[in-house]
Design a protein around this motif. Structure first.
Motif, short mmCIF file in Angstrom:
data_model
loop_
_atom_site.label_atom_id
_atom_site.label_comp_id
_atom_site.label_asym_id
_atom_site.label_seq_id
_atom_site.Cartn_x
_atom_site.Cartn_y
_atom_site.Cartn_z
N VAL A 155 17.67 33.06 46.58
CA VAL A 155 16.21 33.21 46.66
C VAL A 155 15.56 32.83 45.34
O VAL A 155 14.54 32.12 45.31
CB VAL A 155 15.85 34.65 47.05
N GLN A 156 16.14 33.28 44.23
CA GLN A 156 15.58 32.96 42.93
C GLN A 156 15.70 31.46 42.62
O GLN A 156 14.79 30.86 42.03
CB GLN A 156 16.27 33.79 41.85
N GLN A 157 16.81 30.87 43.02
CA GLN A 157 16.97 29.42 42.83
C GLN A 157 15.93 28.64 43.64
O GLN A 157 15.34 27.66 43.15
CB GLN A 157 18.38 28.99 43.23
N PRO A 204 18.21 30.19 36.99
CA PRO A 204 16.82 30.22 36.49
C PRO A 204 16.56 31.50 35.69
O PRO A 204 16.04 32.49 36.23
CB PRO A 204 15.98 30.15 37.77
N LEU A 205 16.93 31.48 34.43
CA LEU A 205 16.87 32.70 33.61
C LEU A 205 15.44 33.21 33.43
O LEU A 205 15.23 34.41 33.26
CB LEU A 205 17.51 32.44 32.24
N TRP A 206 14.45 32.33 33.45
CA TRP A 206 13.08 32.78 33.24
C TRP A 206 12.59 33.66 34.41
O TRP A 206 11.60 34.38 34.27
CB TRP A 206 12.15 31.57 33.06
N ILE A 207 13.31 33.62 35.53
CA ILE A 207 13.03 34.52 36.66
C ILE A 207 14.00 35.71 36.64
O ILE A 207 13.59 36.85 36.85
CB ILE A 207 13.14 33.77 38.00
N GLN A 208 15.26 35.42 36.40
CA GLN A 208 16.29 36.45 36.49
C GLN A 208 16.17 37.52 35.41
O GLN A 208 16.36 38.71 35.69
CB GLN A 208 17.67 35.80 36.45
#
Length: 205
Positions: A127-129, A143-147
């Motif tokens: 989902v984050q990807q 995507p570290l800026w979300i995770q």
């Protein structure tokens, strides 16, 4: 004319061994000031070593005790009919630091496994990807800026949900754990009171 006295039994109390249980311990008394102090200090039961960790004080022996001394009093009973007395037989000791650390590590690992399994079941990484791709048009495995903000927000959300930061509470509302413990204790006291009445009825027969 009979003097009215109102008695409201408490749900439960905690006392130590060899404690003399008085009316003021198990009930709230309201009425004439000339009788209130005498009634409150009347002894009902003496906690002894042979008693178990729970003793049920019923309202009927309390009524008989009061009427024997003051037969002209008109008693009005409010609330529950029993008070569950929890006997603290052992003195509180300082908990072991090793035991606390072991329990903390066990709970931490268990909570971490629960959160990871939940995220795996709902495919949170995918989902984050996909969210990253929708916002940037690029495919990225991590995507570290979300995770990273999501992980920080998850921890902060848990702290706010349980309304605790170590010994500090953010407001006066009870947290979900305190509510569940209260409900469990209330159900336990109710069961003990009912079971005690059944035992007394069986003995009478």
């Amino acid at each position: 004319m009979a003097t009215p006295v109102y008695i409201r039994m408490r749900q439960s109390i905690r006392v130590s061994t060899n404690h003399v249980v008085r009316v003021k311990d198990v009930a709230k008394v309201a009425g004439s000031s000339s009788y209130k102090q005498i009634l409150e200090n009347m002894a009902i039961y003496n906690i002894e070593e042979k008693d178990k960790n729970i003793v049920v004080i019923d309202v009927h022996p309390l009524i008989e005790l009061i009427l024997q001394r003051f037969p002209h009093i008109e008693l009005e009973i409010l609330g529950p009919n029993q008070c569950v007395v929890h006997v603290d037989k052992k003195q509180a000791k300082n908990p072991s630091l090793i035991l606390i650390s072991a329990i903390w590590v066990l709970l931490f690992i268990g909570a971490a496994m629960t959160i990871m399994n939940f995220h795996y079941d709902v495919s949170m990484e995918a989902v984050q990807q996909k969210l990253h791709f929708m916002l940037t048009g690029e495919k990225k495995e991590h995507p570290l800026w979300i995770q990273v903000p999501y992980s920080i927000g998850l921890g902060l959300g848990m702290i706010l949900f349980f309304n605790h930061w170590f010994h500090k509470k953010f407001n006066e509302e009870p947290n979900p754990m305190e509510v569940e413990v209260f409900k469990y204790q209330e159900d336990l006291d109710h069961y003990v009171a009912i079971n005690e009445n059944k035992v007394e009825q069986d003995e009478d027969h």
